[in-house]
Each structure stands twice: as C-alpha cells, then as structure tokens.
Write an enzyme that holds these catalytic residues in place. Structure first.
Site, PDB file in Angstrom:
ATOM      1  N   GLU A 118       0.843  -1.194   0.000  1.00 36.77           N
ATOM      2  CA  GLU A 118       0.000   0.000   0.000  1.00 36.77           C
ATOM      3  C   GLU A 118       0.878   1.242   0.000  1.00 36.77           C
ATOM      4  O   GLU A 118       1.908   1.268   0.679  1.00 36.77           O
ATOM      5  CB  GLU A 118      -0.888   0.041   1.255  1.00 36.77           C
ATOM      6  CG  GLU A 118      -1.759  -1.179   1.445  1.00 36.77           C
ATOM      7  CD  GLU A 118      -2.196  -1.347   2.902  1.00 36.77           C
ATOM      8  OE1 GLU A 118      -2.285  -0.324   3.621  1.00 36.77           O
ATOM      9  OE2 GLU A 118      -2.437  -2.492   3.315  1.00 36.77           O
ATOM     10  N   LYS A 120       2.294   4.628   1.253  1.00 38.35           N
ATOM     11  CA  LYS A 120       2.336   5.227   2.590  1.00 38.35           C
ATOM     12  C   LYS A 120       1.950   6.699   2.457  1.00 38.35           C
ATOM     13  O   LYS A 120       2.765   7.539   2.079  1.00 38.35           O
ATOM     14  CB  LYS A 120       3.715   5.073   3.203  1.00 38.35           C
ATOM     15  CG  LYS A 120       3.780   5.490   4.673  1.00 38.35           C
ATOM     16  CD  LYS A 120       5.150   5.197   5.254  1.00 38.35           C
ATOM     17  CE  LYS A 120       5.196   5.531   6.732  1.00 38.35           C
ATOM     18  NZ  LYS A 120       4.994   6.980   6.976  1.00 38.35           N
ATOM     19  N   ASP A 122       1.153  10.485   3.146  1.00 40.45           N
ATOM     20  CA  ASP A 122       1.785  11.483   4.009  1.00 40.45           C
ATOM     21  C   ASP A 122       0.681  12.315   4.658  1.00 40.45           C
ATOM     22  O   ASP A 122       0.401  13.447   4.261  1.00 40.45           O
ATOM     23  CB  ASP A 122       2.727  12.365   3.193  1.00 40.45           C
ATOM     24  CG  ASP A 122       3.699  13.126   4.074  1.00 40.45           C
ATOM     25  OD1 ASP A 122       4.360  14.043   3.574  1.00 40.45           O
ATOM     26  OD2 ASP A 122       3.781  12.807   5.280  1.00 40.45           O
ATOM     27  N   TYR A 230      -6.540   1.661   6.311  1.00 46.07           N
ATOM     28  CA  TYR A 230      -5.489   0.691   6.025  1.00 46.07           C
ATOM     29  C   TYR A 230      -5.501  -0.517   6.955  1.00 46.07           C
ATOM     30  O   TYR A 230      -4.737  -1.463   6.742  1.00 46.07           O
ATOM     31  CB  TYR A 230      -4.103   1.345   6.054  1.00 46.07           C
ATOM     32  CG  TYR A 230      -3.729   2.071   7.321  1.00 46.07           C
ATOM     33  CD1 TYR A 230      -3.553   3.442   7.317  1.00 46.07           C
ATOM     34  CD2 TYR A 230      -3.537   1.394   8.523  1.00 46.07           C
ATOM     35  CE1 TYR A 230      -3.188   4.133   8.467  1.00 46.07           C
ATOM     36  CE2 TYR A 230      -3.172   2.061   9.674  1.00 46.07           C
ATOM     37  CZ  TYR A 230      -2.999   3.431   9.636  1.00 46.07           C
ATOM     38  OH  TYR A 230      -2.641   4.100  10.775  1.00 46.07           O
ATOM     39  N   LYS A 319      10.915   3.630   2.714  1.00 41.97           N
ATOM     40  CA  LYS A 319      10.818   5.062   2.448  1.00 41.97           C
ATOM     41  C   LYS A 319      11.483   5.392   1.112  1.00 41.97           C
ATOM     42  O   LYS A 319      12.441   4.751   0.699  1.00 41.97           O
ATOM     43  CB  LYS A 319      11.502   5.863   3.574  1.00 41.97           C
ATOM     44  CG  LYS A 319      10.995   5.536   4.972  1.00 41.97           C
ATOM     45  CD  LYS A 319       9.524   5.837   5.147  1.00 41.97           C
ATOM     46  CE  LYS A 319       9.211   7.285   5.403  1.00 41.97           C
ATOM     47  NZ  LYS A 319       9.705   7.791   6.684  1.00 41.97           N
ATOM     48  N   CYS A 413      28.542  39.399  18.619  1.00 41.99           N
ATOM     49  CA  CYS A 413      27.244  38.722  18.565  1.00 41.99           C
ATOM     50  C   CYS A 413      26.262  39.560  17.748  1.00 41.99           C
ATOM     51  O   CYS A 413      26.086  40.759  18.017  1.00 41.99           O
ATOM     52  CB  CYS A 413      26.689  38.516  19.978  1.00 41.99           C
ATOM     53  SG  CYS A 413      24.997  37.862  19.998  1.00 41.99           S
ATOM     54  N   CYS A 416      23.311  40.763  20.532  1.00 33.53           N
ATOM     55  CA  CYS A 416      23.569  41.635  21.687  1.00 33.53           C
ATOM     56  C   CYS A 416      24.884  42.402  21.597  1.00 33.53           C
ATOM     57  O   CYS A 416      25.159  43.266  22.437  1.00 33.53           O
ATOM     58  CB  CYS A 416      23.530  40.829  22.985  1.00 33.53           C
ATOM     59  SG  CYS A 416      24.925  39.685  23.173  1.00 33.53           S
ATOM     60  N   CYS A 431      28.507  33.238  21.342  1.00 32.78           N
ATOM     61  CA  CYS A 431      28.330  34.539  21.976  1.00 32.78           C
ATOM     62  C   CYS A 431      28.603  34.370  23.467  1.00 32.78           C
ATOM     63  O   CYS A 431      28.084  33.455  24.108  1.00 32.78           O
ATOM     64  CB  CYS A 431      26.899  35.040  21.761  1.00 32.78           C
ATOM     65  SG  CYS A 431      26.416  36.375  22.870  1.00 32.78           S
ATOM     66  N   CYS A 437      22.176  38.234  26.606  1.00 33.18           N
ATOM     67  CA  CYS A 437      21.808  38.116  25.191  1.00 33.18           C
ATOM     68  C   CYS A 437      20.344  37.709  25.059  1.00 33.18           C
ATOM     69  O   CYS A 437      19.944  36.634  25.530  1.00 33.18           O
ATOM     70  CB  CYS A 437      22.708  37.085  24.506  1.00 33.18           C
ATOM     71  SG  CYS A 437      22.343  36.863  22.754  1.00 33.18           S
TER      72      CYS A 437
END
Length: 679
Positions: A118, A120, A122, A230, A319, A413, A416, A431, A437
């Site tokens: 079958e 698959k 999404d 299914y 997949k 950074c 900041c 940073c 920050c």
C-alpha cells in the site's frame, strides 16, 4: 399515511440518496449526479430537519457541516495501541526484513510470501470507532497509546461514513487509516489563504494536521480532507477474513475508502518491482506519499510473527530516498542559540524539495562552510528528507558567478553585540553574552517550556519573543512571576488565553527531577543524561554539590559534560535562577538511589552499532548505562548483546562470528520499556 409518516419517509429517502451519492463521489471517485441535483436534495434535507428537529439524527448527511466550537480536545486511550512501523531505506534493508520474516516462520529462504502493498500516505493516522455501524468516535494516533478526540472534525470528512453501508459489520469496529489533503485541495486552500492576505500552509500534511486540530469543526468542514483506511483495530463480534487484503475489501464494501494503488504480490522481488513502479508514478499521484508499506498478507502468519514494543514484525515501510534540488544561495545570516552557539543559516532562492518550499537551510558551522567551499551567490544542492531540517550538501562549482563573496563570520554577537569566541577543538562560534543576550534568553525559555522539559502548554515562540522583547521575562523563573495583567494585551492574548497560560504554568510546577535537570538547558545534558544524573544522585542538592570526580561516576558523563555541569553549578547567576524557580513553587519528589550493582543490567557489556532511527546511538548508550550496563566500543567474547541498526558493519560480523546475541532497535526499545524507560 399520516403527514408525520410522510415526512419521516422523505427524510429517510433523502438521507439514503445523499449518502449513496457521497459514497460514489468520495469513495468510488464515480459521481452519479450533477452538483446542482446534490445541492437541491441537501437543501431539502436541511429544510425538513430544521422544521422537525425531533427527527434530526446524528448520522444525517447534514451533520457534516460541523458542530459548535470546542474549548479543548479531550484525551482518548487506545485499547489496542496504534503502533508505528519500522523503516527500510534501501532494497537491501527490505530483503533483510524478508529474510527475518522467513527465519522467524522457519520457512525456506527462497519462499515467496504473499505481501499486501500500500502507498504510505503522508497524512495523519486516525482511529474511527463504529458501534452498530454508526460512527461513535474519531481519535488521533497521538503517541500510539493516547490520542485526542477529534470526533467533531472527522464527522466533516466526506469520505468518512457516518453510518456503515450494507450489512455484516460487527457490533464494535475500530477502523484505522490516514486523513490527508490532496495536492489540488492544498493548492485551493492556500490560494484562498493568499486572497485573504494569510500565509497559508507549507505542505498538504501540515494543512491536514492543522485542520484536524481546529477546535471549530465548521472551519474543518470547509477544508478538503480525505480519509483512506489501512487496517482494523478493535473488533468485537463476528469474524474477520484470513487475509489483510480481504479485510480492506470488506471495509470498502462497508463504505470506507481504500487506496486504489494497493496491490497483493508474491515474494520480495515483486515488492521491489511495486516500489519502482510507484516511485515513477509518485509525482503524478493526486496526493503525497513518502514510501510504501508492506504487510504479510496472511493473518495467521502475522499472529505467529507478533510484535515488538512499538512495531509489528510482519510489516515494514520502505521510504523513498532523500530528495534534492538545486537553487541559489542569496545570503548567509547568523542565528544565536540557547547555549550561545552562532549558527550560519543559508537564505536561498525558494525551491520545492522534499514536499515543501525551502528558503532556508542550515550550514552548521565554519568547518562545514570551509568543507563545502560555499560562497554567497553560488548554486547549491539542497537536501530535505522527511521532516529533517533542509541542508546545503554541495556546491555546483561550474555555476559559480563572478564576484561570489566568501562567507564572513561576525566579530561580535549579531543580537547583543557581546564578544564571540571559538573554543579550542570546537567548530562552533559562541556569543559570550550569556543571560544578557536576548537570543539566548528566548532560546533558553523555549527549551525550558518544551514538551519534554516542563511542558508548558500554550507558551509558543511568538509569545516568548514578546515576553522577552517587552522586558517582562528574562529567564525561566520570570515565567512564574507573570500575572494576568502582564499577559492581557499582548498580541493574540486575550483574557481567556492569559488564564489558560497561567493555569498551564501552575500545572507545570509539579515535575520530576530528571525533567527539571533537562529543562535547565545545561550544555551536553540531554534527556538520557538528565535521567542518569537524577537516578544517580537522587536529589538536586546532592547533584549540585557533587565534585567533578563524583559526576564522572555517572553513566554517560565524561570530562566534557562534567565540566559543563560544574560550570553551571558554580555560576551564581544561574543558581540564583534555580533558587527563584523553587521559591516560586517548582517542585518534585526525590528519587531513591539504587546501588549500581543492583541495576537490572549490571555486569553486562553491550555494543551499539549502525544507525538507530528512534533513539540515536548516544541516547541508546545513555539508557543502557542507566540500567547498569557497560557500553563498549568493540565486540569481544565478553560482550553480552549487540544492538545493530542499518549500516552495521564489522562489529555485526564479529558478533555473528562469536555467536553473540544480536538485536535490532525495536527489541532494544522493548528491553528499555520492560525496565521503566520510555524513550
């Protein structure tokens, strides 16, 4: 015949007629009347039901329009868990699955088993419960054990029968399937969104998920969802056919949609042929698919094969490969994360890849940029597989334009203005502004409130941005000092939303030590390490006071992690935040510490090799160590067990040579859950 009897007869006739037309249109894809005729009959049905509300039935076609909005979704516990599937990413892995099935069934290696194949889809996995043929409840898969009650939404999906057709269905029937949005439906939905000035959804799956999570079913009813079944879950009364494919045919006869691309084949060679054929048709299908599901078709053989903790042994999803496309790198910007890590992000000319339009991709760090040799203006290859963050994987060198600029990393950074440093042996620029920050403040609060940490429902990214930008909160403890007046008036934050958030914050105060440790966002301390620390020390006080040599006694804690922990505990500002959190009511129960020698896997040596999909090797290692096992880097005669995922190489061969037990990831998960660890 009385007037009342005539009305009842007309209502019955209209309902039967409309359901038959729905079935032909949405399930069989074979419309039998023009839309105008359908609309006339529906108007007449609504007219009669409005005039005679006592004759209105819950399974009437008129009831698909949606009920009054809900305030929230209620939870549904699945009596039979909705398990996930193991994945195969190659022909070799599919053949390994077939080999394991044949070995467990004690069949000859060349036996050609019958498989139901079958596409698959999404979409979103759902459960539909029918009692005496009438739809009683719809629920999401959730975590497989507990989902959300979405009955009010699934009732609006035209291909979900409110009453089963025909006869012979059992008194109680649970149907499982996928709710999805077609590509055309998605384009139409987004076109309407653009007309309203809205952004729209990024792909059909997100659109379907967002639609099913609408509290107002009237909005759901306006969106083009489909449902394809299914399998069967709970089944009481009657008997099922002996083949999976025959069960699907039976469901189809009862009015449920099944995928027309489904097929029964014999043997793994035929499975591979089906895969190739569907891969070629994939782009032309009216809906998105991300692979193919193969199931042993014989139910008696399915029963023999059984399950592992999270997946059946008789099914696998192969997949489709990662999808790649070429596009142009327009610019490189820099984002600051929770620990101060400055990450370069590629801004791309939008390109459709892996089912979504991608305009941003990660470049990871300076070393990766150097490895790729990428410059601003380059044509690059972008890869996106499933839900993985898009990434730039290569540069198309022969398309480099004149004047392509090298990527320049910031000297301060970008948020900041604090100094940035790159520690020895690290590829990451950081940073050094810490809690000064704003970017780190936001990221730390986002992590603290996340589902696996303190699980503060309703505290989303945009709200965190506002709280920090307006100076209402500058650390996690500040969340618990917020009042109603602070929240009301923020963007999309009315009185009810403010009350809900405050209630969620109050509820989050009761937590566990391991969740609290993880929520603090200490560098290199993930969920598994946090759990190990909590169970090793038992209390926050014992952990915070532990010298570095004691921290090194904890499974999965090495010198780097121990150093990060001690830096955190020795930082007066950070420990002041912890103190404020506890003063404001965050609490947990201390844990009874179990001596190492009494742990269930004490004295055992395990090896983890190959790639693990659900856990990752480092997390698997941490969980095993938490149970007392030693996790070694090589296989020897002293090895107790080997966990082998896809791509396992010489270690797997060595284990077989020494006749050491080898298990897959699914079996590992089963072992962990037996001992109270639920990854």
């Amino acid at each position: 015949m009385s007037k009342a009897s005539k009305i009842e007869g007309e209502l019955a006739s209209l309902r039967e007629r409309l359901e038959d037309w729905n079935y032909r249109y949405y399930v069989l894809d074979d419309p039998s009347v023009p839309d105008a005729e359908y609309d006339r009959s529906m108007r007449r049905l609504v007219e009669l039901e409005t005039a005679h509300p006592e004759l209105l039935r819950a399974d009437s076609p008129s009831q698909r329009v949606g009920a009054e909005p809900l305030s929230q979704f209620s939870q549904v516990r699945h009596e039979l868990p909705m398990l996930s599937l193991d994945n195969a990413f190659s022909e070799e892995e599919l053949r390994d699955f077939n080999r394991r099935v044949l070995e467990r069934l004690k069949l000859e290696p060349d036996t050609a088993l019958e498989f139901a194949c079958e596409p698959k889809l999404d979409g979103i996995a759902v459960s539909l419960l029918y009692r005496d043929g009438v739809l009683e409840r719809g629920a999401t898969r959730g975590d497989g054990t507990t989902g959300e009650d979405i009955t009010h939404n699934v009732r609006t999906v035209q291909s979900v029968p409110l009453r089963l057709r025909g006869s012979g269905y059992p008194p109680l029937l649970e149907v499982r399937g996928e709710i999805y949005m077609t590509k055309q439906g998605f384009e139409t939905l987004n076109a309407r969104a653009r007309e309203r000035g809205d952004k729209g959804f990024v792909n059909p799956r997100n659109a379907a998920a967002g639609t099913l999570r609408q509290l107002d079913a009237r909005l759901t009813a306006q969106r083009p969802l489909q449902m394809c079944c299914y399998s069967v879950g709970l089944f009481e009364g009657g008997t099922l056919p002996e083949r999976h494919s025959d069960i699907l045919d039976l469901l189809h006869g009862w009015g449920l949609r099944i995928n027309p691309e489904s097929r029964v084949v014999n043997g793994v060679e035929a499975c591979d042929t089906y895969y190739s054929e569907l891969a070629q048709k994939r782009d032309g299908l009216p809906y998105d698919i991300d692979g193919i599901v193969y199931k042993v078709n014989d139910l008696a053989l399915q029963k023999k094969l059984g399950f592992v903790s999270r997946a059946p042994r008789w099914a696998i999803a192969r997949k489709f490969p990662a999808q790649e496309e070429m596009t142009r790198l327009l610019a490189v910007e820099f984002q600051v994360g929770r620990t101060g890590a400055i990450t370069p992000v590629a801004r791309l000319e939008p390109v459709f890849v892996g089912g979504v339009t991608v305009s941003n991709a990660t470049l990871h760090n300076a070393d990766e940029i150097e490895r790729l040799g990428v410059r601003v203006g380059d044509t690059v290859v972008v890869r996106r597989a499933g839900d993985v963050i898009p990434q730039v994987v290569s540069v198309v060198a022969d398309r480099r334009p004149e004047g392509a600029a090298e990527v320049a990393f910031p000297e301060r950074c970008p948020v900041c203005g604090s100094a940035v440093e790159r520690e020895p042996d690290e590829a990451v620029l950081r940073c050094m502004g810490g809690l000064v920050c704003a970017a780190q403040q936001k990221a730390a609060i986002r992590h603290f409130a996340s589902r696996k940490a303190m699980d503060v429902d309703g505290l989303g990214d945009k709200l965190i941005e506002q709280l920090v930008d307006r100076g209402l909160v500058d650390n996690a403890a500040g969340l618990y000092a917020l009042g109603r007046d602070d929240l009301v008036g923020l963007e999309r934050m009315g009185e009810k939303s403010a009350d809900n958030l405050l209630a969620a914050l109050e509820q989050s105060k009761e937590t566990t030590l391991e969740r609290f440790i993880y929520a603090l966002g200490i560098r290199e301390v993930g969920e598994a390490t946090a759990r190990n620390l909590a169970h090793h020390f038992g209390s926050w006080e014992a952990l915070a006071a532990a010298p570095e040599d004691k921290l090194l006694e904890v499974a999965d804690v090495g010198p780097v992690v121990a150093d990060h922990l001690r830096q955190f505990f020795d930082n007066a500002d950070l420990m002041a935040v912890v103190g404020q959190l506890r003063e404001r009511g965050v609490h947990w129960r201390d844990i009874e510490v179990v001596p190492q020698q009494e742990l269930p896997l004490a004295g055992q040596t395990w090896v983890v090799t190959g790639s693990l999909e659900a856990l990752g090797r480092s997390e698997a290692k941490a969980h095993l160590q938490a149970l007392g096992a030693k996790v070694a880097g090589s296989v020897s005669s002293k090895t107790t067990r080997v966990v082998a995922g896809p791509g396992a190489g010489s270690k797997l061969g060595k284990a077989r040579e020494l006749d050491i037990e080898v298990i897959d990831e699914a079996t590992l998960l089963e072992v962990l859950r037996e001992h109270g660890i639920v990854p």
